[in-house]
Design a protein around this motif. Structure first.
Motif, mmCIF file in Angstrom:
data_model
loop_
_atom_site.group_PDB
_atom_site.id
_atom_site.type_symbol
_atom_site.label_atom_id
_atom_site.label_comp_id
_atom_site.label_asym_id
_atom_site.label_seq_id
_atom_site.Cartn_x
_atom_site.Cartn_y
_atom_site.Cartn_z
ATOM 1 N N GLN A 90 112.492 92.534 54.089
ATOM 2 C CA GLN A 90 111.746 92.554 53.127
ATOM 3 C C GLN A 90 110.589 91.482 53.567
ATOM 4 O O GLN A 90 110.127 90.322 53.116
ATOM 5 C CB GLN A 90 111.984 92.000 51.695
ATOM 6 N N PHE A 93 103.591 91.348 52.785
ATOM 7 C CA PHE A 93 102.599 92.244 53.232
ATOM 8 C C PHE A 93 101.400 91.110 53.295
ATOM 9 O O PHE A 93 101.095 90.446 52.457
ATOM 10 C CB PHE A 93 102.051 93.509 52.325
ATOM 11 N N THR A 110 108.615 84.623 55.853
ATOM 12 C CA THR A 110 108.318 85.392 57.238
ATOM 13 C C THR A 110 108.622 84.704 58.330
ATOM 14 O O THR A 110 109.395 85.132 59.010
ATOM 15 C CB THR A 110 106.650 85.905 57.444
ATOM 16 N N LEU A 135 110.317 96.665 53.969
ATOM 17 C CA LEU A 135 109.042 96.117 53.672
ATOM 18 C C LEU A 135 108.965 95.707 52.367
ATOM 19 O O LEU A 135 109.405 96.403 51.658
ATOM 20 C CB LEU A 135 108.071 97.077 53.855
ATOM 21 N N HIS A 136 108.613 94.556 51.792
ATOM 22 C CA HIS A 136 108.402 94.094 50.729
ATOM 23 C C HIS A 136 107.714 94.645 49.726
ATOM 24 O O HIS A 136 107.982 95.050 48.555
ATOM 25 C CB HIS A 136 108.208 92.442 50.607
ATOM 26 N N GLY A 138 106.084 98.008 50.623
ATOM 27 C CA GLY A 138 105.869 99.314 51.173
ATOM 28 C C GLY A 138 105.588 100.228 50.332
ATOM 29 O O GLY A 138 104.550 101.131 50.615
ATOM 30 N N TYR A 147 99.075 100.386 55.968
ATOM 31 C CA TYR A 147 100.474 100.618 56.134
ATOM 32 C C TYR A 147 100.787 100.449 57.696
ATOM 33 O O TYR A 147 101.490 100.084 57.842
ATOM 34 C CB TYR A 147 100.907 102.151 55.704
ATOM 35 N N TYR A 150 100.949 97.063 58.724
ATOM 36 C CA TYR A 150 102.126 96.401 58.051
ATOM 37 C C TYR A 150 103.531 96.727 59.010
ATOM 38 O O TYR A 150 104.126 95.964 59.359
ATOM 39 C CB TYR A 150 102.274 97.023 56.750
ATOM 40 N N TYR A 151 103.425 98.053 59.271
ATOM 41 C CA TYR A 151 104.346 98.500 60.314
ATOM 42 C C TYR A 151 104.350 97.612 61.908
ATOM 43 O O TYR A 151 105.223 97.400 62.117
ATOM 44 C CB TYR A 151 104.373 99.860 60.505
ATOM 45 N N PHE A 154 105.753 94.390 61.254
ATOM 46 C CA PHE A 154 107.306 94.586 61.229
ATOM 47 C C PHE A 154 108.002 94.764 62.676
ATOM 48 O O PHE A 154 108.835 94.055 63.033
ATOM 49 C CB PHE A 154 107.770 95.594 60.262
ATOM 50 N N ASP A 174 110.642 100.196 50.007
ATOM 51 C CA ASP A 174 110.020 101.012 50.955
ATOM 52 C C ASP A 174 109.138 102.282 50.404
ATOM 53 O O ASP A 174 108.355 102.671 50.433
ATOM 54 C CB ASP A 174 110.904 101.516 51.849
#
Length: 682
Positions: A90, A93, A110, A135-136, A138, A147, A150-151, A154, A174
């Protein structure tokens, strides 16, 4: 005198302000480095792959020599394959800012996940499987660029060696679960593009891992239940989860199956999760975008179709280990049909648990005689164990907060003690040891009269007779016996006496200094050492007159003075060359009342007591504040809480500045160490 002060300085050198600050800097640097980074490696120091369990079981099977375990000797020498199972990372973002902003203002969750992953990868797994909820947010991301960023975050956080394969299961965070206008309609497409397929099968160490889209399975279950059809009658879409499960079940293979699902399987509400769970059980429940357990019919469909060797799930955040009983096709029950399910702990901090964790899974190829059903040989082809990460709440409650309070109290104590010591030493007049010399000029005698003497110890020795032009000197008559203090050889030739060290000043033969006695300022003690309060209590207040007296030491007016210059009447008397005049006593400055009372009471300690009747007898209970607390709290109260103006107000402001400076001086090395170590390793 200089040697006395040197000895005092050496005795208090260990408690000096500079040394205390240096110690606190070192302590906080070590504490920050340990609590923020070292504790993660320490918590995993006892975490080991369960390879030994597989080796011991294989050796025991080989010793029996049965036909089912004929090839067990081969498995003993096989190196196990190690799989790291991670559930619910999670990652939060964060829009924009870049890497520098993330480092300067990191999110606590994080930062925790990043450090935990850095420590977990030291175990060197051969494969990594994420059990969903990577992803918290997603399911809420609607923009493709957001996105993608975000990826990338991660991947930067959960960086893995390129030679290590990584597999992902979709979670409800997700891709969403159910219908909601807040969910992105592109969540499924984004997940497929960046993480991989929703349903997939991979083979690791001779075991078939079936990875399900649990959220899609729940959606199909709702639609199936609406039209009241069974799973055998249900016609699922070709890319649906039900069709995927049926296709896997129809394949003819001898490889044992390990089922992976983000949502745990159904179980009775009274079923315990074992001793490794922190609290409670997993109960059925659902809400917007989540469901705690799969349906009962869905669980029977999965177990009956796939007949897995074991099941691993997530989503609950806490650990849970249960067993499912799988019925044979003929309806019988045997011990071989027991299927364990392990719900893996959340990898990220959560309000539901105190210690996050992950799962270690070791695999060896199964024996050729293994069947599709769960047998003893299959059960020995894998082993699992749990690893726990640090408890951040405990670190704050047991290290940061107590040590912060102790640090503040220590700094307050050091500064207040230094302030009192500085006030006492600065009130001392300069001292020089010299033989009898010439008297000072007349204009300097009046200035010396306004200052307190270094010592209040008197002797029967009388100075030499004044020469013409000299001012009044000390009286020659002896003191009363009650006030007389031995002074040694005061009148012996060559004896040195204390006198003012003012350049060009006199060196009258005052009383010899027997010991260094610190004379406090008027703020701390109103009592005059030469005129004790118990002598002047019945009489009006007296002060030195502006004019000089005759120096005879005898009183005049209504009262009379004795030869020692001490008043025993209410008239005028001689004292050190000046006269005392009758005057009404000015109002004495009252000590401020507060929670701790007066200064004298604070030094003695404070207590509260009350009496009551219990059992027909009167009893008394007393609560007393410890003296150690008063030594620390009372100086702080006196310096900070007593509102005074003038010099004391400036001293109070100076104390606050010193405290603020000391706090910053202690804090900045620890912050710098935290930044440097975080930048280098994380």
């Amino acid at each position: 005198m200089s040697s006395i002060y040197e000895r005092r300085a050496r005795s208090s050198r260990l408690c000096s302000r500079g040394l205390v600050i240096l110690f606190l800097r070192f302590f906080w640097i070590v504490a920050i480095v340990w609590c923020e980074f070292g504790v993660f490696f320490y918590s995993l120091s006892g975490c080991r792959w369960p390879d030994r369990s597989l080796t011991q079981l294989g050796s025991s099977d080989a010793a029996h020599g049965s036909s089912a375990n004929a090839n067990a000797n081969a498995n003993v020498n096989v190196k196990p394959t190690r799989v790291l199972l991670v559930s619910d990372p999670q990652l939060r973002f964060k829009r924009g800012g870049g890497l520098l902003a993330s480092w300067l203002a990191p999110d606590p969750a994080t930062s925790y996940v990043r450090k935990a992953w850095h420590a977990a990868t030291r175990l060197r797994p051969h494969a990594v499987i994420f059990l969903g909820d990577m992803l918290h947010s997603g399911r809420y991301i609607k923009d493709k660029n957001d996105y993608e960023d975000y990826y990338k975050r991660f991947n930067d956080t959960f960086s893995v060696d390129p030679s290590v394969p990584v597999y992902y299961l979709p979670g409800n965070s997700d891709i969403g679960l159910g219908d909601s206008p807040l969910f992105s309609v592109h969540a499924h497409d984004y997940f497929k593009k960046y993480f991989g397929p929703l349903n997939q099968v991979v083979t690791i160490a001779g075991h078939k891992f079936v990875m399900l889209d649990a959220s899609g399975l729940v959606d199909e279950d709702y639609r199936r239940h609406t039209i009241e059809k069974t799973y055998d009658e249900w016609m699922s879409s070709p890319d649906g989860t039900v069709s995927f499960v049926k296709s896997v079940a129809e394949e003819s293979t001898s490889e044992p199956i390990i089922l992976l699902s983000h949502i745990p399987l159904s179980r009775p509400s009274s079923k315990s999760c074992g001793q490794l769970r922190e609290k409670g059980r997993i109960l059925a429940g659902a809400g917007r975008g989540y469901q705690k357990l799969l349906g009962k019919q869905t669980t029977e469909f999965l177990l009956g179709s796939l007949r897995p060797l074991a099941v691993f799930s997530g989503d609950d955040h806490d650990y849970c280990e249960v067993t499912h009983m799988l019925r044979r096709k003929d309806g019988g029950l045997t011990p071989e049909t027991i299927i364990p399910e392990i719900t893996v702990k959340s990898f990220s901090p959560s309000k539901f648990i105190r210690r996050p964790g992950f799962e270690l899974l070791s695999l060896i190829p199964p024996t050729p005689s293994s069947s599709l059903s769960s047998s003893d040989a299959d059960a020995r082809s894998f082993a699992y164990d749990q690893c726990l990460l640090p408890d951040t709440q405990r670190i704050w409650h047991t290290i940061y907060i107590p040590c912060g309070v102790l640090t503040a109290l220590l700094l307050v104590y050091v500064n207040t003690t230094r302030s009192r010591h500085h006030r006492r030493v600065s009130s001392l007049a300069p001292i020089s040891l010299s033989p009898q010399g010439s008297p000072p000029p007349r204009h300097q005698q009046h200035q010396q009269q306004q200052q307190r003497p270094e010592s209040a110890i008197w002797s029967t020795f009388s100075p030499a007779r004044p020469s013409p032009g000299m001012g009044p000197v000390s009286p020659t008559s002896p003191l009363p016996p009650s006030l007389r203090v031995p002074s040694g050889k005061g009148g012996a030739p060559g004896t040195f006496h204390a006198s003012s060290s003012t350049p060009g000043g006199p060196t009258p033969r005052d009383s010899p200094l027997l010991s260094p006695i610190a004379i406090f300022s008027d703020e701390d003690d109103r009592e005059d050492a030469l005129t004790p309060a118990h002598y002047l209590a019945p009489y009006p207040y007296a002060r030195p007159a502006a004019g000089a007296g005759n120096g005879s030491g005898h009183g005049s007016g209504h009262g009379h003075g004795n030869g020692n210059g001490l008043l025993n009447g209410h008239g005028h008397g001689a004292r050190m060359g000046g006269y005392f005049e009758e005057e009404e006593a000015p109002p004495r400055r009252a000590r401020s009342d507060s929670l701790f009372g007066s200064g004298r009471g604070a030094q003695k300690g404070w207590s509260w007591s009350w009496s009551f009747v219990l059992g027909g007898r009167r009893r008394r209970m007393t609560i007393k504040v410890p003296a150690v607390v008063l030594r620390v709290v009372w100086p702080l109260h006196r310096q900070l809480m007593v509102g005074e103006s003038g010099a004391l107000g400036r001293k109070r402001r100076g104390l606050l500045r010193r405290l603020a400076g000391d706090v910053l001086s202690v804090a900045w090395p620890a912050v710098a160490a935290w930044s440097v170590v975080g930048w280098l390793f994380f």
